[in-house]
Write a protein that holds these residues in place. Structure first.
Motif, short mmCIF file in Angstrom:
data_model
loop_
_atom_site.label_atom_id
_atom_site.label_comp_id
_atom_site.label_asym_id
_atom_site.label_seq_id
_atom_site.Cartn_x
_atom_site.Cartn_y
_atom_site.Cartn_z
N ILE A 23 0.75 -1.03 0.25
CA ILE A 23 0.06 0.10 -0.33
C ILE A 23 1.03 0.88 -0.04
O ILE A 23 0.41 2.35 -0.55
N THR A 24 1.98 0.91 0.87
CA THR A 24 2.53 2.60 0.72
C THR A 24 3.50 2.79 -0.50
O THR A 24 3.89 3.82 -0.76
N ARG A 25 3.52 1.40 -0.91
CA ARG A 25 4.42 1.55 -2.49
C ARG A 25 4.00 1.74 -3.44
O ARG A 25 3.67 2.60 -4.59
N ILE A 26 2.04 1.98 -3.74
CA ILE A 26 1.35 2.02 -4.22
C ILE A 26 1.19 3.58 -4.39
O ILE A 26 0.71 4.63 -5.08
N THR A 27 1.18 3.79 -2.75
CA THR A 27 0.47 5.72 -2.56
C THR A 27 2.52 6.25 -3.26
O THR A 27 2.11 6.97 -3.56
N LYS A 28 2.86 5.74 -2.56
CA LYS A 28 4.97 6.39 -3.40
C LYS A 28 4.43 6.72 -4.80
O LYS A 28 4.39 7.68 -5.22
N SER A 29 3.99 6.07 -5.87
CA SER A 29 3.68 5.83 -6.93
C SER A 29 2.41 7.16 -7.45
O SER A 29 2.45 7.68 -8.30
N ALA A 30 1.14 6.91 -6.73
CA ALA A 30 0.23 7.69 -6.60
C ALA A 30 1.19 9.01 -6.69
O ALA A 30 0.30 9.66 -7.58
N ALA A 31 1.65 9.35 -5.91
CA ALA A 31 1.89 10.79 -5.04
C ALA A 31 3.01 10.99 -6.81
O ALA A 31 3.10 12.41 -7.46
N LYS A 32 3.95 9.76 -7.47
CA LYS A 32 4.35 10.64 -8.46
C LYS A 32 3.80 10.50 -9.67
O LYS A 32 3.65 12.01 -10.39
N LEU A 33 2.18 9.94 -9.16
CA LEU A 33 1.64 10.18 -10.60
C LEU A 33 0.89 12.24 -10.38
O LEU A 33 0.58 12.63 -11.67
N GLN B 184 2.43 13.85 -9.37
CA GLN B 184 3.41 15.44 -9.90
C GLN B 184 3.42 15.54 -10.89
O GLN B 184 4.19 16.30 -11.82
N GLY B 185 2.64 14.48 -12.10
CA GLY B 185 3.04 14.55 -13.29
C GLY B 185 3.68 13.59 -14.12
O GLY B 185 3.54 13.74 -15.47
N ASP B 186 4.15 12.93 -13.00
CA ASP B 186 5.10 11.61 -13.80
C ASP B 186 3.79 10.59 -14.67
O ASP B 186 3.89 9.46 -13.30
N TYR B 187 3.65 10.81 -15.54
CA TYR B 187 2.84 9.53 -16.11
C TYR B 187 3.15 7.91 -16.45
O TYR B 187 2.49 7.50 -16.59
N ASN B 188 4.47 8.10 -16.38
CA ASN B 188 5.63 6.80 -17.10
C ASN B 188 5.26 5.81 -15.35
O ASN B 188 5.93 4.68 -15.58
N VAL B 189 5.02 5.86 -14.49
CA VAL B 189 4.67 5.48 -12.70
C VAL B 189 4.16 4.49 -13.07
O VAL B 189 3.24 4.16 -13.80
N GLU B 190 4.68 3.17 -13.03
CA GLU B 190 4.33 1.12 -12.60
C GLU B 190 3.84 1.59 -11.07
O GLU B 190 4.57 1.33 -10.26
N LEU C 274 -5.35 1.17 -10.64
CA LEU C 274 -4.38 2.46 -10.80
C LEU C 274 -3.69 2.47 -12.42
O LEU C 274 -3.41 3.50 -12.95
N ASN C 275 -2.70 1.52 -12.90
CA ASN C 275 -1.89 1.68 -13.84
C ASN C 275 -2.58 1.66 -15.13
O ASN C 275 -2.18 2.48 -16.30
N PHE C 276 -4.19 1.50 -15.17
CA PHE C 276 -4.76 1.28 -16.33
C PHE C 276 -5.11 3.46 -16.18
O PHE C 276 -5.28 3.87 -17.66
N ALA C 277 -5.72 3.50 -15.05
CA ALA C 277 -6.20 4.75 -14.77
C ALA C 277 -5.29 5.51 -15.63
O ALA C 277 -5.41 6.30 -15.50
N SER C 278 -3.67 5.28 -14.60
CA SER C 278 -2.30 6.32 -14.80
C SER C 278 -2.35 5.95 -17.11
O SER C 278 -1.57 7.16 -17.61
N CYS C 279 -2.54 5.16 -17.40
CA CYS C 279 -2.32 5.27 -18.94
C CYS C 279 -3.18 5.71 -19.63
O CYS C 279 -2.93 6.00 -20.85
N GLU C 280 -4.83 6.14 -19.09
CA GLU C 280 -6.09 6.07 -19.62
C GLU C 280 -5.35 7.85 -19.26
O GLU C 280 -5.62 9.05 -20.36
#
Ligand code: ADP
Length: 476
Positions: free
Chosen positions: A206-216, A218-224, A240-246
């Motif tokens: 969950i923490t890992r996903i939260t960190k990635s979401a924070a990056k997303l 901030q505009g880093d759309y390549n985040v996995e 979230l990967n699907f959402a970030s892809c969209e």
């Protein structure tokens, strides 16, 4: 100060802490239950067992005494088996037989004659002839159970006294208590460790996903997003990967649109400015030239207006600010009146429109929005019709409505692009500027058809042409 407080509140509400605290409560609850059930019931269980033993020994001795078969051996055996002191007395309180497994250490052996007398009297005065008491053996400081039975009848034996120590119970409880304390400490430490480990295990993804979401964010759309570990977190990561892809897709489209719109806005604006200047400086006095230049200015203003209208329409449709006003109308009349406006195009530019709509067929739709759909589809067909310039508008009855289709014989759309063309801002031919478009036309069509609940789609083959279709629904 307030930051510290909110940090503490956050920490207390974290999954990690919650798992830990519940686990700790669980362990403590189990331990308390074990303690209560064990310690509380042990004493009463042990005591009642001792009482049963006393009753048993008493009844055996009395039965044997009544039968005349009582022997000193039998008394000794019973005393040994049940760990008791036994005294038999006659009616005068004289001891007939006495046996003490604890070698004269038991309470009744050390008791004074006056004490023994009072025990006997208590037994005599009891309705069932039994005196029962838990007494402290002052010599050893241990609790003992005293049983005195006053036996009626004429036999020589009148009183049976049995005394047994409850001390073994105390020592057992002591041993168990020490062991329980050790187990409690061990379980608390183990539970503490396991709960920390468990809470980490659960909270890490969950923490890992939260960190990635924070990056997303901030505009880093390549985040996995990586939810490795549990089905739920993996599903969350997938979503979230699907959402970030969209988001990435929309972001790219938005950038493209900005580029397209600014280009499409700038071109007519430059033209308007250039021709206005020309009228001011050169052709103002020449009515023919002036009219021609004014005509261009009007045309370019129309393009600008169309572009702005498209953007406004779509925004309104998407935000639900647009209501449908459904009416029944004659489909062939409606389509023919729309197609009449394309006569200039067919005369001037050689486009051929083939319209085939059965007369008298009624449909239920919002007429203005319906027109917008047909316009957008026919305009696209015109824009992308290619060399042949043939455009077909057809309508055929289907199960509960009409299927309306606009077909062109243009370059078609590749299979990869087909799923994208109804997306906002999507334009396949980004570099082709002769086709004026915003990439919004089909999005508007899609929104209108969805609002009506009409099915729609596109069939297309490269270098053959495309057919955009939708099915109206009769009012139920
Ligand atoms: P535009 O304003 O660019 O035409 P649309 O939303 O109407 O925007 O269309 C989106 C894209 O779909 C177009 O840019 C074009 O690439 C493709 N498209 C639409 N209609 C047709 C057609 N009849 N034939 C080929 N491609 C088409």
């Amino acid at each position: 100060m307030s930051v510290g407080k909110s940090d503490l509140r956050k920490a207390l509400r974290s999954v990690r802490f919650t798992v830990w605290i519940y686990f700790a409560i669980f362990i403590v609850a189990i331990l308390v239950l074990i303690w209560i059930s064990f310690i509380a019931t042990l004493e009463t269980n042990y005591r009642s067992r001792k009482e049963n033993d006393i009753e048993l020994v008493s009844s055996r001795i009395i039965t044997s005494a009544v039968n005349g078969s009582l022997t000193s051996r039998q008394i000794e055996d019973l005393a040994h088996e049940y760990d008791m002191c036994i005294i038999l007395q006659d009616r005068y309180g004289l001891t007939i037989y006495s046996y003490d497994v604890t070698s004269n250490h038991c309470l009744i052996h050390g008791s004074s004659e006056s004490d023994l007398r009072s025990y006997r009297q208590s037994a005599d005065s009891a309705a069932d002839g039994v005196y029962y008491a838990e007494l402290l053996n002052p010599r050893y400081g241990d609790d003992t159970l005293l049983y005195v039975k006053s036996i009626g009848g004429r036999g020589a034996i009148r009183y049976l006294m049995i005394n047994t120590s409850l001390e073994p119970l105390d020592s057992t409880v002591g041993v168990i208590r020490v062991q329980m304390i050790q187990i409690t400490v061990a379980m608390l430490i183990l539970g503490f460790g396991i709960s920390i480990f468990l809470s980490r295990l659960i909270s890490t993804p969950i923490t890992r996903i939260t960190k990635s979401a924070a990056k997303l964010g901030q505009g880093d759309y390549n985040v996995e997003f990586n939810g490795n570990g549990y089905t739920e977190t993996e599903q969350l990561a997938e979503t979230l990967n699907f959402a970030s892809c969209e988001i990435t897709k929309i972001d790219t489209m938005r950038r493209d649109l900005m580029a397209n719109i600014s280009h499409d806005l700038r071109t007519p604006l430059t033209m308007v400015k250039a021709y206005a200047e020309m009228i001011r400086d050169l052709s103002g006095d020449d009515p023919v030239k002036r009219d021609e230049h004014l005509g261009i200015i009007i045309e370019e203003s129309d393009r600008l207006a169309a572009l702005v209208n498209d953007i406004l329409d779509l925004t309104k449709l998407e935000n639900g600010g647009s209501e449908l006003s459904l009416t029944d109308f004659d489909l062939s009349e409606r389509i023919n009146s729309i197609m009449a406006r394309y006569s200039l195009l067919s005369e001037r530019d050689g486009y051929k429109f083939y319209v085939s709509v059965p007369e008298g067929s009624m449909v239920t739709a919002d007429p203005i929005k319906f027109d917008q759909v047909i316009y957008n589809l026919v305009n696209n067909a015109v824009n992308y019709s290619g060399e042949s310039r043939d455009i077909y508008v057809t309508a055929v009855p289907v199960s509960d409505g009409m299927e309306i289709a606009v077909t062109d014989t243009g370059p078609g759309i590749s299979k990869e692009l087909l799923p994208l063309i109804f997306d906002r801002y999507y334009r396949a031919e980004k570099s082709k500027r002769e086709v004026i478009g915003t990439g919004l036309g089909l999005s508007i069509v899609k929104q209108i058809l969805i609002m009506h609940g009409f099915e729609f789609g596109v069939r297309s083959e490269e270098n053959v042409g495309s057919t955009f279709w939708f099915r109206t629904k009769n009012r139920s």
